[in-house]
Design a protein around this motif. Structure first.
Motif, PDB file in Angstrom:
ATOM      1  N   GLU A 146       0.820  -1.220   0.000  1.00  0.00           N
ATOM      2  CA  GLU A 146       0.000   0.000   0.000  1.00  0.00           C
ATOM      3  C   GLU A 146       0.849   1.264   0.000  1.00  0.00           C
ATOM      4  OE1 GLU A 146      -3.661  -0.126   1.526  1.00  0.00           O
ATOM      5  OE2 GLU A 146      -3.689  -2.243   2.072  1.00  0.00           O
ATOM      6  N   PRO A 147       1.782   1.391  -0.943  1.00  0.00           N
ATOM      7  CA  PRO A 147       2.710   2.530  -0.882  1.00  0.00           C
ATOM      8  C   PRO A 147       2.028   3.870  -1.154  1.00  0.00           C
ATOM      9  CG  PRO A 147       2.992   1.356  -2.947  1.00  0.00           C
ATOM     10  CD  PRO A 147       2.028   0.550  -2.125  1.00  0.00           C
ATOM     11  N   LEU A 148       0.833   3.845  -1.698  1.00  0.00           N
ATOM     12  CA  LEU A 148       0.198   5.110  -2.089  1.00  0.00           C
ATOM     13  C   LEU A 148      -0.912   5.539  -1.143  1.00  0.00           C
ATOM     14  CD1 LEU A 148      -0.100   4.555  -5.952  1.00  0.00           C
ATOM     15  CD2 LEU A 148       1.847   5.365  -4.614  1.00  0.00           C
ATOM     16  N   SER A 149      -1.165   4.756  -0.119  1.00  0.00           N
ATOM     17  CA  SER A 149      -2.373   5.037   0.662  1.00  0.00           C
ATOM     18  C   SER A 149      -2.268   6.283   1.539  1.00  0.00           C
ATOM     19  CB  SER A 149      -2.785   3.820   1.485  1.00  0.00           C
ATOM     20  OG  SER A 149      -1.697   3.373   2.245  1.00  0.00           O
ATOM     21  N   ASN A 150      -1.046   6.811   1.722  1.00  0.00           N
ATOM     22  CA  ASN A 150      -0.929   8.061   2.481  1.00  0.00           C
ATOM     23  C   ASN A 150      -1.106   9.309   1.626  1.00  0.00           C
ATOM     24  OD1 ASN A 150      -0.601   6.886   4.904  1.00  0.00           O
ATOM     25  ND2 ASN A 150       1.602   7.194   5.041  1.00  0.00           N
ATOM     26  N   LEU A 155      -3.356  12.674  -6.154  1.00  0.00           N
ATOM     27  CA  LEU A 155      -1.962  12.292  -6.285  1.00  0.00           C
ATOM     28  C   LEU A 155      -1.820  10.780  -6.415  1.00  0.00           C
ATOM     29  CD1 LEU A 155       0.840  13.448  -6.362  1.00  0.00           C
ATOM     30  CD2 LEU A 155       0.916  13.377  -3.878  1.00  0.00           C
ATOM     31  N   ARG A 156      -2.706  10.084  -5.706  1.00  0.00           N
ATOM     32  CA  ARG A 156      -2.653   8.627  -5.762  1.00  0.00           C
ATOM     33  C   ARG A 156      -2.922   8.131  -7.179  1.00  0.00           C
ATOM     34  NH1 ARG A 156      -5.646   7.608  -1.325  1.00  0.00           N
ATOM     35  NH2 ARG A 156      -7.518   7.404  -2.556  1.00  0.00           N
ATOM     36  N   VAL A 157      -3.879   8.743  -7.835  1.00  0.00           N
ATOM     37  CA  VAL A 157      -4.199   8.351  -9.204  1.00  0.00           C
ATOM     38  C   VAL A 157      -2.997   8.600 -10.123  1.00  0.00           C
ATOM     39  CG1 VAL A 157      -5.677   8.856 -11.192  1.00  0.00           C
ATOM     40  CG2 VAL A 157      -6.655   8.759  -8.895  1.00  0.00           C
ATOM     41  N   GLN A 158      -2.356   9.722  -9.897  1.00  0.00           N
ATOM     42  CA  GLN A 158      -1.185  10.091 -10.693  1.00  0.00           C
ATOM     43  C   GLN A 158      -0.028   9.123 -10.448  1.00  0.00           C
ATOM     44  OE1 GLN A 158      -0.751  14.289  -9.928  1.00  0.00           O
ATOM     45  NE2 GLN A 158       1.321  14.227 -10.741  1.00  0.00           N
TER      46      GLN A 158
END
Ligand SMILES: Nc1ncnc2c1ncn2[C@@H]1O[C@H](COP(=O)(O)OP(=O)(O)OP(=O)(O)O)[C@@H](O)[C@H]1O
Ligand SMILES: [Mg+2]
Length: 395
Positions: free
Chosen positions: A160-164, A169-172
């Motif tokens: 889950e590296p993008l969950s923060n 930004l997560r989509v990007q």
């Protein structure tokens, strides 16, 4: 040969809880494998066993052709990126990226070269002399990846590296991480509980529930042919509509609440085993995008389509489409933990209301709240499941 092979990997925690049960997975060279499932299903536990941070209770872990069960994390040639990555605040981006190499007493010039190449891959060249405090969340996340990349591991693990990151930004970063992974060509296992991430990022997706692997396949295959009710409901947003129904005599009709739907012969022809369920309860599924408003001029040639009625109780306008929530007197089916609490759905404002069905339609569709509508679908788009086992009836 597969860089990573999990064979009946099992984890029983000291308190006796079995978090992962006989988990089989093969990740090919350069493959981006996404591990997805609801919270608590054992994703992190599985990853930690691969990384060597958690003792394997039983089963075999191979990297290349070497058995890794008892090899120390340091010697596994694995790099891991976590949700809560910590950068050294007093070091520059370049120093952060090169830190692991420095600790290994890598020659100075080699560190400089590797840090430069890594920063370039990640688009961080401009910021190489900045401190983490002067970076955006996405840039910091890329530095964390840089620290893993620079070690040139055989295997990447990302939990889950993008969950923060915030939703946009997560989509990007999703696209960016996928691009970087492809460029590096390193076998990767990426954990998420977000099925949209799983669909968009993975070469293949492994769907897990309660410590067990349910299905592992290309994202589109999982979407098109889920093995059971849980996978059907979990993959896709909004979720597949799943209703209790009963099959009529000779599997020629379907009872959905108080509505009787006559099935064209092609349905049974495509799945002869449906006949075993005649006069019995089953579960039917239909994806929101497969439902349309029934036109007034339904021709005789349209006999592959079936219709049923629903009461519109909510309309969500998303700009590019509308989500029409409707209710029928049929019971909606849910498997526990089926709805991923993915931020995409929340961001789009979509609401999951158990008991309702959802149809996805063009924004100019004429429909009003409180009205009764006729919905139609092509029976090719209809899914059938065994009501007891939850397994898909495909033949
Ligand atoms: N040290 C432990 N001792 C006992 N049980 C544990 C331990 N660590 C985790 N568990 C349990 O094992 C199960 C799986 O946990 P895990 O962290 O692998 O789930 P996950 O799929 O990563 O969930 P999430 O999406 O919330 O991160 C959970 O029910 C958890 O409570
Ligand atoms: Mg986890």
């Amino acid at each position: 040969m597969c860089p990573v092979t999990l064979e009946k990997l099992t984890k029983v925690y000291p308190n006796g809880y079995e978090a992962v049960h006989e988990f089989d997975l093969e990740v090919a060279d350069g493959e981006f494998m996404v591990l997805v499932g609801p919270s608590g299903c054992g994703k992190t536990t599985a990853m930690r066993m691969v990384a060597g941070l958690e003792q394997i209770s039983s089963g075999t872990l191979r990297i290349g052709d070497r058995i890794m069960n008892d090899v120390s994390p340091r010697d596994r040639d694995i790099a891991m990126v976590f949700q809560n990555y910590a950068l050294y605040p007093h070091m520059t981006v370049g120093e952060n990226i090169g830190f692991a190499l420095k600790m290994k007493h890598t020659p100075k010039q080699e560190i400089v070269n590797k840090v430069r190449d890594t920063a370039e891959i990640l688009g961080l060249t401009e910021w190489i002399d900045r401190k983490p405090g002067q970076l955006s969340g996405g840039q910091r996340q890329r530095v964390a990846m840089g620290r893993a990349i620079v070690r040139e591991p055989k295997v990447f693990l990302m939990d889950e590296p993008l969950s923060n990151l915030d939703a946009k930004l997560r989509v990007q970063m999703r696209a960016e991480v996928a691009r970087i992974q492809r460029r590096l060509g390193v076998a990767t296992i990426y954990v998420t509980h977000d099925q949209v991430e799983a669909m968009t990022m993975g070469d293949r997706v492994a769907v897990m529930r309660a410590g067990v692997l349910l299905q592992c396949d290309k994202p589109q295959r999982i979407y098109d042919s889920p093995v059971n009710i849980f996978v059907a409901g979990f993959m896709g947003s909004p979720s597949m509509n799943l209703f209790e129904a009963s099959l009529g005599e000779g599997a020629r009709s379907l009872r959905l609440g108080s509505q009787e739907i006559v099935l064209p012969a092609s349905v049974l022809a495509a799945r002869p085993s449906l006949v075993k369920y005649a006069n019995n309860e089953i579960v039917i599924g239909v994806r929101p995008e497969s439902l349309a408003m029934a036109g007034p001029k339904r021709s005789a040639s349209g006999n592959e389509t079936v219709q049923f009625e629903g009461d519109v109780d909510l309309i969500e306008a998303l700009g590019s489409e509308i989500l029409v929530h409707f209710s029928t007197d049929a019971h909606r089916v849910e498997a526990e933990g089926m709805y991923s609490d993915d931020a995409e759905g929340l961001e789009a404002g979509s609401i999951t209301r158990p008991g309702d069905g959802v149809a996805r339609m063009a924004p100019d569709t004429q429909v009003t709240i409180g009205s009764r509508i006729k919905l139609q679908m092509n029976t090719k788009r209809l899914y059938f499941f065994d009501a007891v086992t939850g397994l898909s009836i495909e033949e």
